[in-house]
Design an enzyme around this catalytic site. Structure first.
Site, PDB file in Angstrom:
ATOM      1  N   THR A   1       0.856  -1.174   0.000  1.00  0.00           N
ATOM      2  CA  THR A   1       0.000   0.000   0.000  1.00  0.00           C
ATOM      3  C   THR A   1       0.894   1.226   0.000  1.00  0.00           C
ATOM      4  O   THR A   1       1.874   1.294   0.731  1.00  0.00           O
ATOM      5  CB  THR A   1      -0.976   0.010   1.189  1.00  0.00           C
ATOM      6  OG1 THR A   1      -1.597   1.282   1.249  1.00  0.00           O
ATOM      7  CG2 THR A   1      -0.299  -0.279   2.518  1.00  0.00           C
TER       8      THR A   1
ATOM      9  N   GLU B   1      -4.660  -3.078   4.634  1.00  0.00           N
ATOM     10  CA  GLU B   1      -4.222  -3.627   5.927  1.00  0.00           C
ATOM     11  C   GLU B   1      -5.305  -4.454   6.616  1.00  0.00           C
ATOM     12  O   GLU B   1      -5.026  -5.145   7.584  1.00  0.00           O
ATOM     13  CB  GLU B   1      -3.828  -2.478   6.877  1.00  0.00           C
ATOM     14  CG  GLU B   1      -2.506  -1.810   6.553  1.00  0.00           C
ATOM     15  CD  GLU B   1      -2.639  -0.640   5.590  1.00  0.00           C
ATOM     16  OE1 GLU B   1      -3.619  -0.613   4.821  1.00  0.00           O
ATOM     17  OE2 GLU B   1      -1.769   0.238   5.600  1.00  0.00           O
TER      18      GLU B   1
ATOM     19  N   LYS C   1      -6.916  10.569  -2.382  1.00  0.00           N
ATOM     20  CA  LYS C   1      -7.353   9.393  -3.128  1.00  0.00           C
ATOM     21  C   LYS C   1      -8.182   9.811  -4.329  1.00  0.00           C
ATOM     22  O   LYS C   1      -9.277  10.342  -4.190  1.00  0.00           O
ATOM     23  CB  LYS C   1      -8.148   8.446  -2.242  1.00  0.00           C
ATOM     24  CG  LYS C   1      -8.044   7.017  -2.711  1.00  0.00           C
ATOM     25  CD  LYS C   1      -8.646   6.058  -1.734  1.00  0.00           C
ATOM     26  CE  LYS C   1      -7.981   4.699  -1.866  1.00  0.00           C
ATOM     27  NZ  LYS C   1      -8.722   3.665  -1.160  1.00  0.00           N
TER      28      LYS C   1
ATOM     29  N   TRP D   1      -4.067   6.133  -4.722  1.00  0.00           N
ATOM     30  CA  TRP D   1      -3.447   7.130  -3.861  1.00  0.00           C
ATOM     31  C   TRP D   1      -2.510   8.074  -4.605  1.00  0.00           C
ATOM     32  O   TRP D   1      -1.745   7.668  -5.465  1.00  0.00           O
ATOM     33  CB  TRP D   1      -2.620   6.455  -2.770  1.00  0.00           C
ATOM     34  CG  TRP D   1      -3.427   5.691  -1.776  1.00  0.00           C
ATOM     35  CD1 TRP D   1      -3.418   4.336  -1.604  1.00  0.00           C
ATOM     36  CD2 TRP D   1      -4.348   6.215  -0.804  1.00  0.00           C
ATOM     37  NE1 TRP D   1      -4.286   3.998  -0.582  1.00  0.00           N
ATOM     38  CE2 TRP D   1      -4.860   5.124  -0.080  1.00  0.00           C
ATOM     39  CE3 TRP D   1      -4.775   7.507  -0.487  1.00  0.00           C
ATOM     40  CZ2 TRP D   1      -5.786   5.273   0.954  1.00  0.00           C
ATOM     41  CZ3 TRP D   1      -5.694   7.662   0.535  1.00  0.00           C
ATOM     42  CH2 TRP D   1      -6.195   6.547   1.235  1.00  0.00           C
TER      43      TRP D   1
END
Ligand code: AMP
Length: 532
Positions: free
Chosen positions: A174, A322, A430, A435
């Protein structure tokens, strides 16, 4: 004393075995970028996966080795997930939208041994190749001489690797926060629990009757776990290697799609297309579509309303790479049938409730657990067996002693447990589900002659949810304007990172330690309106 039931480690290979055995003829369809449609089924995908496992074993790969993919959604990508996991390896899905430097960092950090990719990405792979230190095998999915030949060379007599349910099976990076991208290493156990939870009616509501079109890419947040949950439920999968609205609409109608899932941006383009179809007197319906799951960013009210008015149920989901990623999911409330459409839309606008398996709490500004009163906002924390404990190769856990993971999101919990995201403390933007690092953007912007300091913030945008806006302070006497800054940035960033606006101020708000105070800056520009 122990219970006397059978001891089965939860292993992801059980999913593909189940799907092949019990739903073997249920179709897995790919619509390739060239327009061709290829049809396989769960038995076919399982056979390919087994052959891939056999091939990886033949390469001399060892348990835990990482197999990277750089690919769009298609059934061979699905086979690669199970094939990589099947020999005891780890599937590492690389996000194709990242910068070269990030891609190189990620693949070297992951120490990928194999890289499987779509032919369309050959130019990117050529650029990366000289920098990839560990990749020993390159396999092109849509090339008969490459993937095709590899599969043809295997006889398929291969037994899946066995092992502990806490063995790793998947790695997703990420790039959401500052610093280098971070890897999240899922376990067989966490993935299985997550997959089994996902098929429930209050989550993705999957069954063998479902025809599922995942628009969320297989390279982002494990495609929300759908390739695993889909096997557990025996769904028909329809994959599209491109995401243009006319193509997706055609698939929804032609393939009898009942379920779909993706970020909000996708539906905005779909509405534009449907309006055009309707104006041209063509079929502008959504066919058999009955459940659309929207997540990754807040689903706007107008979008929820339009889908619900066309008879489609909308589930609004929140989660993170996550968290595997399901954190919360909107589902009809007990009193649903007594609510007006407007009230139902109010419910769906919030991010839903936590499913069995994970726990949520909000910590207020004084560090106390906030009451579920629908007003007290604070840091959203989550824990549970499919939530991260430690980033890949990190030295320390990323959770506190009680396993709570701080999400970087700000939210309130309502009395019935419904979660509502109200802000974000992590410093990222975002756009269209992907991102943009505000810090990286600022670092590049301050290199621009005439700029003393710059802060990048996300501003709500009708099409992309958020777009970056750069707020800059000029050096004394500098003669620079918005166009000049944009021209400077254009040579240094990818197009979709370009701030929609560059605005100048005399000074930026700072924290006590001298950092730009993003919350104050966002507050200052809260009335700025960006056009679609
Ligand atoms: P990722 O790991 O890329 O999937 O991004 C996770 C982050 O996306 C979360 O921490 C939130 O900031 C944001 N996010 C995900 N779903 C939603 C949602 N339904 N509403 C608002 N923000 C969301």
């Amino acid at each position: 004393m122990q219970g006397s039931m059978q001891d089965w480690d939860l292993r992801v290979t059980q999913l593909i075995d189940y799907a092949a055995r019990e739903h073997g003829t249920r179709e897995i369809v790919t619509r390739w970028a060239d327009g061709s449609i290829e049809r396989s089924n769960w038995a076919g995908v399982a056979d390919e996966a087994r052959k891939l496992s056999q091939a990886f074993n033949g390469f001399g790969l060892e348990k835990g080795d990482r197999i990277a993919t750089f690919a769009m959604n298609h059934h061979r990508h699905l086979a690669a997930w199970y094939g990589a996991i099947g020999f005891g390896g780890v599937i590492h899905t690389v996000n194709i939208r990242l910068f070269d430097e990030d891609l190189i960092y990620i693949m070297n950090h992951a120490e990928d041994k194999v890289l499987m990719y779509d032919a369309a990405f050959q130019p990117v792979i050529e650029r990366l190749k000289p920098h990839l230190k560990t990749v020993e095998h390159y396999i092109i999915f849509d090339d008969a001489e490459s993937y095709g030949a590899l599969i043809a060379a295997q006889d398929g007599h291969y037994e899946w690797a066995t092992g502990d349910e806490r063995d790793p099976c998947m790695l997703c990076y990420t790039s959401g926060t500052t610093g280098n991208p971070k890897g999240v290493l899922y376990q067989h156990r966490s993935t299985m629990l997550h997959a089994m939870a996902e098929i429930a009616p209050a989550i993705f509501d999957l069954s063998p009757q479902a025809a599922l079109l995942p628009i969320v890419p297989m390279f982002h947040a494990a495609s929300w776990g759908l390739p695993f949950a889909g096997a557990a439920a025996g769904v028909k999968f329809v994959f599209s290697a491109t995401n243009e609205a006319p193509i997706l609409h055609r698939l929804i109608l032609d393939e009898g799609i009942t379920h779909s899932a993706g970020v909000p941006t996708v539906w905005l383009s779909m509405f534009g297309h449907l309006d055009a179809e309707s104006a041209a007197g063509r079929d502008a319906s959504l066919g058999k579509l009955r459940l659309v799951t929207i997540g990754g960013s807040a689903a706007p009210r107008g979008m929820i309303e339009r889908l619900m008015k066309s008879g489609v149920r909308v589930s609004h989901a929140w989660g993170m790479t996550e968290t595997s990623p399901i954190g919360t999911m909107g589902a009809p409330t007990p009193n649903w049938d007594e609510l007006t459409l407007d009230e139902q839309i109010d419910v769906v606008c919030k991010q839903g409730r936590v499913p069995f398996g994970v726990e949520l709490r909000v910590i207020d500004k004084d560090g106390n657990v906030a009451p579920r009163d629908g007003v007290t906002s604070g840091a959203l924390q989550i824990r549970g067996p499919w939530v991260i404990k430690r980033y890949f190769k990190a030295d320390a856990d990323t959770v506190d002693a009680e396993q709570w993971f701080d999400t970087g999101d700000v939210s309130v919990l309502h009395p019935d447990g419904t979660m509502q995201i109200t802000d974000r403390v992590k410093d990222v933007i975002k756009s269209g589900g992907e991102w943009i690092s505000s810090v990286e953007l600022e670092n590049i912007a301050v290199g621009c002659p005439g700029i003393a300091e710059a802060g990048a913030i996300g501003i709500p945008h009708p099409k992309w949810d958020e777009r970056p806006v750069l707020i800059a302070v000029k050096k004394p006497g500098a003669d620079i304007d918005e166009a000049a800054v944009k021209a400077y940035l254009a040579e240094r960033i990818v197009k979709w990172w370009m701030p929609d606006r560059v605005l100048f101020v005399d000074e930026l708000p700072h924290t006590g330690t001298g950092k730009i105070q993003k919350v104050a800056l966002r507050q200052q520009f809260k009335d700025l309106v960006l056009e679609g």
